[in-house]
Design a protein around this motif. Structure first.
Motif, PDB file in Angstrom:
ATOM      1  N   GLN A  95      -3.303  14.954   0.637  1.00 32.09           N
ATOM      2  CA  GLN A  95      -4.432  14.418  -0.121  1.00 32.09           C
ATOM      3  C   GLN A  95      -4.874  13.026   0.323  1.00 32.09           C
ATOM      4  O   GLN A  95      -5.999  12.634   0.086  1.00 32.09           O
ATOM      5  CB  GLN A  95      -4.068  14.370  -1.616  1.00 32.09           C
ATOM      6  N   LEU A  96      -3.984  12.247   0.924  1.00 29.09           N
ATOM      7  CA  LEU A  96      -4.279  10.865   1.318  1.00 29.09           C
ATOM      8  C   LEU A  96      -4.749  10.025   0.134  1.00 29.09           C
ATOM      9  O   LEU A  96      -5.641   9.184   0.257  1.00 29.09           O
ATOM     10  CB  LEU A  96      -5.327  10.807   2.450  1.00 29.09           C
ATOM     11  N   ASN A  97      -4.157  10.273  -1.049  1.00 26.41           N
ATOM     12  CA  ASN A  97      -4.515   9.474  -2.224  1.00 26.41           C
ATOM     13  C   ASN A  97      -4.011   8.049  -2.059  1.00 26.41           C
ATOM     14  O   ASN A  97      -2.957   7.808  -1.491  1.00 26.41           O
ATOM     15  CB  ASN A  97      -3.911  10.087  -3.494  1.00 26.41           C
ATOM     16  N   VAL A  98      -4.785   7.106  -2.600  1.00 31.25           N
ATOM     17  CA  VAL A  98      -4.468   5.686  -2.488  1.00 31.25           C
ATOM     18  C   VAL A  98      -3.558   5.268  -3.637  1.00 31.25           C
ATOM     19  O   VAL A  98      -3.858   5.527  -4.807  1.00 31.25           O
ATOM     20  CB  VAL A  98      -5.751   4.835  -2.504  1.00 31.25           C
ATOM     21  N   PHE A  99      -2.462   4.593  -3.288  1.00 30.00           N
ATOM     22  CA  PHE A  99      -1.549   4.018  -4.268  1.00 30.00           C
ATOM     23  C   PHE A  99      -1.490   2.512  -4.052  1.00 30.00           C
ATOM     24  O   PHE A  99      -1.816   2.016  -2.970  1.00 30.00           O
ATOM     25  CB  PHE A  99      -0.146   4.603  -4.119  1.00 30.00           C
ATOM     26  N   TYR A 100      -1.066   1.786  -5.086  1.00 31.05           N
ATOM     27  CA  TYR A 100      -0.930   0.341  -4.939  1.00 31.05           C
ATOM     28  C   TYR A 100       0.224  -0.170  -5.788  1.00 31.05           C
ATOM     29  O   TYR A 100       0.616   0.437  -6.774  1.00 31.05           O
ATOM     30  CB  TYR A 100      -2.237  -0.379  -5.304  1.00 31.05           C
ATOM     31  N   GLN A 101       0.757  -1.307  -5.344  1.00 32.88           N
ATOM     32  CA  GLN A 101       1.843  -1.960  -6.057  1.00 32.88           C
ATOM     33  C   GLN A 101       1.983  -3.374  -5.508  1.00 32.88           C
ATOM     34  O   GLN A 101       1.630  -3.645  -4.356  1.00 32.88           O
ATOM     35  CB  GLN A 101       3.155  -1.192  -5.898  1.00 32.88           C
ATOM     36  N   ASP A 102       2.485  -4.285  -6.350  1.00 35.56           N
ATOM     37  CA  ASP A 102       2.748  -5.641  -5.912  1.00 35.56           C
ATOM     38  C   ASP A 102       3.775  -5.609  -4.788  1.00 35.56           C
ATOM     39  O   ASP A 102       4.804  -4.935  -4.889  1.00 35.56           O
ATOM     40  CB  ASP A 102       3.263  -6.464  -7.098  1.00 35.56           C
ATOM     41  N   LEU A 103       3.510  -6.354  -3.720  1.00 35.37           N
ATOM     42  CA  LEU A 103       4.405  -6.344  -2.565  1.00 35.37           C
ATOM     43  C   LEU A 103       5.762  -6.979  -2.861  1.00 35.37           C
ATOM     44  O   LEU A 103       6.696  -6.823  -2.091  1.00 35.37           O
ATOM     45  CB  LEU A 103       3.735  -7.045  -1.382  1.00 35.37           C
ATOM     46  N   GLY A 104       5.861  -7.683  -3.977  1.00 33.28           N
ATOM     47  CA  GLY A 104       7.141  -8.249  -4.376  1.00 33.28           C
ATOM     48  C   GLY A 104       7.878  -7.398  -5.385  1.00 33.28           C
ATOM     49  O   GLY A 104       8.915  -7.811  -5.903  1.00 33.28           O
ATOM     50  N   ALA A 105       7.351  -6.208  -5.682  1.00 36.16           N
ATOM     51  CA  ALA A 105       7.966  -5.361  -6.715  1.00 36.16           C
ATOM     52  C   ALA A 105       7.997  -3.903  -6.276  1.00 36.16           C
ATOM     53  O   ALA A 105       7.674  -2.999  -7.039  1.00 36.16           O
ATOM     54  CB  ALA A 105       7.186  -5.501  -8.023  1.00 36.16           C
ATOM     55  N   LEU A 106       8.414  -3.665  -5.040  1.00 37.96           N
ATOM     56  CA  LEU A 106       8.370  -2.313  -4.493  1.00 37.96           C
ATOM     57  C   LEU A 106       9.390  -1.379  -5.111  1.00 37.96           C
ATOM     58  O   LEU A 106       9.343  -0.176  -4.883  1.00 37.96           O
ATOM     59  CB  LEU A 106       8.560  -2.360  -2.972  1.00 37.96           C
ATOM     60  N   SER A 107      10.323  -1.918  -5.892  1.00 36.42           N
ATOM     61  CA  SER A 107      11.291  -1.053  -6.556  1.00 36.42           C
ATOM     62  C   SER A 107      10.731  -0.439  -7.836  1.00 36.42           C
ATOM     63  O   SER A 107      11.337   0.450  -8.428  1.00 36.42           O
ATOM     64  CB  SER A 107      12.564  -1.837  -6.894  1.00 36.42           C
ATOM     65  N   LEU A 108       9.542  -0.892  -8.265  1.00 38.63           N
ATOM     66  CA  LEU A 108       8.915  -0.361  -9.478  1.00 38.63           C
ATOM     67  C   LEU A 108       8.035   0.838  -9.141  1.00 38.63           C
ATOM     68  O   LEU A 108       7.663   1.040  -7.983  1.00 38.63           O
ATOM     69  CB  LEU A 108       8.070  -1.441 -10.155  1.00 38.63           C
TER      70      LEU A 108
END
Length: 223
Positions: A95-108
């Motif tokens: 699907q190539l869906n876009v995800f996002y997250q803070d680069l300092g919180a990749l464990s979340l």
């Protein structure tokens, strides 16, 4: 590759030949053919609002810099919003869906925009402020850590959690607790302090689950 941008991003074209074999080998997975086409053509695409989509070489560098393969092994970092949030794609997805997250919180847990990458790029890509997760609250909010399955190596696991969480329980006490899962190991700690430790322990032992004050799962073992 032809993309019909509604806005006018700053485009840098790649100056070297890149083939699918190099890309797939470098990321140790099968990359979607459209992303391979994008990387063969673009070195970097930057929009006026700060959204920056990497070419292959920059993507390799940034994935290594943020240790994405360690802390978010199901994802590939392919850009950022210019304000500390990474733009990601999920591995092995059609699907190539876009995800996002803070680069300092990749464990979340990651957040989804529910849109295909190239549709997003062609239609003035943005991560709206109201869509952005409140990572600061997640990081400072008190959480509870449970053992929810038997760890891969019980003896080493017990020694490590006693050390990392400064537990007062004896080794025998923990062994006994493992017979009645789930077992609340520790509570009232923050992910700001212990998030990376928990993620590393789960990479090794795949048995911890973290719940916030609303009993929502923030981190869990991989099925």
């Amino acid at each position: 590759m032809i993309l019909n941008f509604k806005s006018t991003p700053l485009i840098t074209r790649t100056e070297r030949k890149i083939d699918a074999n190099e890309i797939n080998t470098s990321f140790q997975t099968n990359i979607h053919t459209r992303l391979i086409e994008f990387w063969k053509f673009f070195k970097e695409v930057t929009f006026e609002n700060g959204i920056n989509i990497y070419g292959f070489d920059i993507a390799m560098e940034r994935n290594g810099m943020y240790e994405v393969s360690v802390y978010a092994s199901d994802y590939i970092l392919i850009g950022d919003d210019g304000g500390g949030q990474g733009v990601f794609l999920k591995k092995n997805s059609d699907q190539l869906n876009v995800f996002y997250q803070d680069l300092g919180a990749l464990s979340l847990p990651f957040y989804s925009l529910d849109i295909n990458l190239f549709s997003w790029l062609e239609n003035n890509p943005v991560i709206e402020e109201e869509d952005s997760p409140s990572n600061e609250l997640d990081l400072i909010d008190a959480v509870k850590v449970y053992i929810v399955r038997i760890p891969n190596d019980v003896n080493k696991f017990i020694m490590e959690i006693r050390k990392y969480f400064n537990l007062k329980l004896s080794i025998n006490d923990i062994r006994e607790k493992l017979n009645g899962l789930p077992f609340l190991v520790i509570q009232d700690i923050t992910l700001m302090k212990y998030g990376k430790t928990i993620e590393i322990l789960n990479q090794k032992y795949n048995c911890l689950e973290v719940l916030n004050s609303k009993n929502e799962i923030l981190i869990g073992p991989v099925n």
